[in-house]
Write a protein that holds these residues in place. Structure first.
Motif, short mmCIF file in Angstrom:
data_model
loop_
_atom_site.label_atom_id
_atom_site.label_comp_id
_atom_site.label_asym_id
_atom_site.label_seq_id
_atom_site.Cartn_x
_atom_site.Cartn_y
_atom_site.Cartn_z
N VAL A 11 0.86 -1.19 0.00
CA VAL A 11 0.00 0.00 0.00
C VAL A 11 0.89 1.24 0.00
CG1 VAL A 11 -1.86 1.23 1.18
CG2 VAL A 11 -1.77 -1.27 1.27
N GLY A 12 0.84 1.99 -1.11
CA GLY A 12 1.65 3.20 -1.23
C GLY A 12 2.75 3.06 -2.26
N ALA A 13 2.78 4.00 -3.22
CA ALA A 13 3.76 3.94 -4.31
C ALA A 13 4.71 5.13 -4.27
CB ALA A 13 3.05 3.87 -5.66
N GLY A 14 5.17 5.47 -3.07
CA GLY A 14 6.27 6.40 -2.93
C GLY A 14 7.58 5.66 -3.13
N PRO A 15 8.71 6.27 -2.79
CA PRO A 15 10.00 5.59 -2.99
C PRO A 15 10.09 4.24 -2.27
CG PRO A 15 10.34 7.91 -2.52
CD PRO A 15 8.88 7.66 -2.31
N THR A 16 9.54 4.15 -1.06
CA THR A 16 9.62 2.90 -0.31
C THR A 16 8.82 1.80 -0.99
OG1 THR A 16 9.93 4.10 1.77
CG2 THR A 16 9.22 1.82 1.93
N GLY A 17 7.56 2.08 -1.34
CA GLY A 17 6.72 1.08 -1.98
C GLY A 17 7.24 0.66 -3.34
N LEU A 18 7.71 1.63 -4.13
CA LEU A 18 8.24 1.32 -5.46
C LEU A 18 9.51 0.49 -5.36
CD1 LEU A 18 7.73 4.79 -7.18
CD2 LEU A 18 6.51 2.68 -7.74
N MET A 296 13.89 9.44 3.44
CA MET A 296 13.67 8.60 2.27
C MET A 296 14.70 7.47 2.20
SD MET A 296 13.50 9.66 -1.78
CE MET A 296 15.25 10.10 -1.89
N ASN A 297 15.92 7.77 2.60
CA ASN A 297 16.98 6.76 2.56
C ASN A 297 16.66 5.58 3.48
OD1 ASN A 297 19.52 8.03 1.03
ND2 ASN A 297 18.47 9.66 2.12
N THR A 298 16.23 5.89 4.70
CA THR A 298 15.91 4.82 5.64
C THR A 298 14.75 3.99 5.13
OG1 THR A 298 16.66 6.29 7.42
CG2 THR A 298 15.45 4.32 8.07
N GLY A 299 13.76 4.65 4.52
CA GLY A 299 12.62 3.93 3.97
C GLY A 299 13.00 2.99 2.83
N ILE A 300 13.81 3.47 1.90
CA ILE A 300 14.25 2.62 0.79
C ILE A 300 15.05 1.43 1.31
CG2 ILE A 300 15.81 2.52 -1.21
CD1 ILE A 300 14.87 5.37 -1.90
N GLN A 301 15.90 1.67 2.31
CA GLN A 301 16.68 0.58 2.87
C GLN A 301 15.78 -0.41 3.62
OE1 GLN A 301 20.20 2.20 4.99
NE2 GLN A 301 20.05 3.94 3.58
N ASP A 302 14.74 0.09 4.31
CA ASP A 302 13.74 -0.82 4.88
C ASP A 302 13.22 -1.77 3.80
OD1 ASP A 302 13.71 0.49 7.37
OD2 ASP A 302 11.84 1.58 6.97
N ALA A 303 12.87 -1.16 2.65
CA ALA A 303 12.20 -1.90 1.58
C ALA A 303 13.10 -2.97 0.97
CB ALA A 303 11.73 -0.93 0.50
N ILE A 304 14.32 -2.62 0.66
CA ILE A 304 15.22 -3.58 0.03
C ILE A 304 15.50 -4.75 0.96
CG2 ILE A 304 17.52 -3.92 -0.95
CD1 ILE A 304 15.65 -2.25 -2.72
N ALA A 305 15.70 -4.45 2.24
CA ALA A 305 15.92 -5.52 3.21
C ALA A 305 14.66 -6.38 3.37
CB ALA A 305 16.34 -4.93 4.56
N LEU A 306 13.50 -5.75 3.34
CA LEU A 306 12.24 -6.49 3.50
C LEU A 306 12.00 -7.44 2.32
CD1 LEU A 306 9.61 -7.09 4.93
CD2 LEU A 306 8.63 -5.01 3.92
N ALA A 307 12.36 -7.01 1.12
CA ALA A 307 12.15 -7.88 -0.04
C ALA A 307 12.86 -9.22 0.16
CB ALA A 307 12.64 -7.19 -1.31
N GLY A 308 14.11 -9.17 0.57
CA GLY A 308 14.85 -10.40 0.81
C GLY A 308 14.24 -11.23 1.92
N ALA A 309 13.79 -10.55 3.00
CA ALA A 309 13.20 -11.27 4.12
C ALA A 309 11.88 -11.93 3.73
CB ALA A 309 12.98 -10.31 5.29
N LEU A 310 11.09 -11.26 2.90
CA LEU A 310 9.84 -11.86 2.44
C LEU A 310 10.10 -13.08 1.56
CD1 LEU A 310 7.68 -8.69 1.70
CD2 LEU A 310 7.06 -10.55 3.25
N LYS A 311 11.10 -13.01 0.72
CA LYS A 311 11.39 -14.15 -0.16
C LYS A 311 11.74 -15.39 0.65
CE LYS A 311 14.08 -15.87 -4.03
NZ LYS A 311 15.02 -15.57 -5.14
N VAL A 312 12.64 -15.23 1.62
CA VAL A 312 13.03 -16.42 2.38
C VAL A 312 11.90 -16.87 3.31
CG1 VAL A 312 15.49 -15.91 2.22
CG2 VAL A 312 14.21 -15.07 4.19
N THR A 313 11.04 -15.95 3.72
CA THR A 313 9.86 -16.33 4.50
C THR A 313 8.92 -17.20 3.67
OG1 THR A 313 9.98 -14.35 5.87
CG2 THR A 313 7.85 -15.47 5.76
#
Length: 384
Positions: A11-18, A296-313
């Motif tokens: 939900v949300g297509a800002g830098p973090t969601g994108l 914005m930097n912290t949000g983008i880094q949240d997102a990239i780390a989350l992508a990997g965590a979701l995949k292994v989950t």
């Protein structure tokens, strides 16, 4: 009412969601992004991209394009009017990107959106999420689209929908912290500026802080704290701020303003970034002062780390999201603490506190180890 099944709904297509949607696509995980706006925002807003963000975006294939669109700034200076208290050089950082990149947020979003589309991803617009109902094995999402209320079910829902997150609200996750008394004003301008375009400057002042940073296209970004912001900050407002807080010598005339805005700043952190199958990232999880350009930097880094965590989950590792949440909450608390200190220090009004502050910052500015540590902190390289 449509009833459809999705693995991951963002939900949300800002830098973090994108960034999250694109990175998930890159690593072979599909997701659906919903955004309430008919089109993406077209103002520059956040404009600082730090070294760590450029590093984590490199595998996604967008860093080179960001570097092409932005401008490289090697130095951050803290001043009291014309007096330099500390110079922080990023040049000796242990990274391929030893600098700060100034790139307007609308440009960053456009680059991330193009990458998402090239990987086969889309943003569904306008889709306004109105309710989420978390369950043990799925989350029901209700949203408005085309005048209808529709329903979908997802394995995971990620709120990347900003400070006023409907996802966080619906999941009843407390957003702990407070608000600054000051308002902030922001503008992108063309102007005569005596300090050149090779540095970002933070000016201390009893009247409040002001940050001046170069932007592409011969523009400058001005961000300042004020007691009460006017509804539509004008050239005259920013001219006065610069004359009262900026350098005391040299031409300093604003010729044109591309846009301006006002905003209030809070310092808040979600009590948790994960509650069952609901996750939070970016401003939905943490907000703070713009000092240091960390948001914005912290949000983008949240997102990239989350992508990997979701995949292994999804592959069966049930501890990956817990580890992600623990690490990202630790970083969020550190960022909020640092930016809060910077803001309170920069806006000190007591003459005694100002003298002490300037002395401490000046001492730090003359200790190479301390300068390097501050550069590491600002660039977020200590988040590795």
């Amino acid at each position: 009412m449509d009833d459809s099944e999705h693995g991951i709904v963002i939900v949300g297509a800002g830098p973090t969601g994108l960034a999250l949607g694109a990175e998930l696509k890159r690593i072979g995980v599909s997701s659906l992004i919903l955004d309430r706006l008919a089109v993406g925002a077209n103002t520059s807003r956040a404009a600082v991209i730090h070294a760590r963000t450029l590093e984590v975006l490199e595998p996604l294939g967008v860093t080179a394009e960001l570097l092409k669109e932005g401008i490289v700034i090697p130095t951050f200076r803290i001043r009291d009017r014309s007096r330099i208290l500390a110079s922080v050089s990023f040049a000796d950082l242990h990274t391929k990107y030893p600098f700060t990149l100034m790139c307007p947020q609308d440009c960053t979003e456009a680059i991330l959106a193009r990458r998402l589309e090239s990987l086969g991803g889309v943003v569904q617009r306008p889709c306004e999420v109105v309710e989420i109902r978390p369950g043990e094995n799925e989350v029901e999402v209700q949203f408005k689209s085309g005048g209808e209320v529709r329903t979908m079910h997802a394995q995971w829902v990620v709120g990347c929908d900003g400070m006023h997150s409907i996802v966080r609200e619906q999941a009843a996750i407390p957003f702990l912290g407070g608000a600054y008394e000051e308002s902030f004003v922001l503008a992108d301008v063309e102007m005569d500026w005596p300090l050149g375009r090779e540095e970002v400057n933070l000016f201390f002042s009893g009247d409040g802080l002001v940050v001046v940073a170069p932007l592409p296209g011969n523009h400058f970004r001005i961000v300042a704290s004020v007691t009460e912001a006017p509804p539509e900050p004008s050239i005259a407002d920013f001219q006065q701020i610069l004359e009262e807080r900026g350098p005391e010598k040299g031409a300093m005339t604003i010729h044109r303003m591309a846009w301006s805005s006002r905003f209030h700043v809070q310092h808040r952190i979600a009590k948790s970034m994960r509650q069952g199958r609901v996750l939070l990232a970016g401003d939905a999880a943490h907000v703070h002062s713009p000092a240091g350009g960390q948001g914005m930097n912290t949000g983008i880094q949240d997102a990239i780390a989350l992508a990997g965590a979701l995949k292994v989950t999804l592959q069966g590792n049930v501890t990956a999201l817990d580890a992600w949440e623990e690490k990202r909450l630790e970083i969020a608390h550190s960022v909020v603490k640092m930016t809060d200190r910077m803001t309170k220090m920069a806006t000190a009004s007591s003459s005694g506190v100002k003298i002490l502050r300037n002395a401490v910052v000046s001492i730090i500015g003359h200790i190479p180890f301390a300068q390097h540590a501050l550069a590491e902190k600002l660039s977020e390289l200590d988040n590795r």
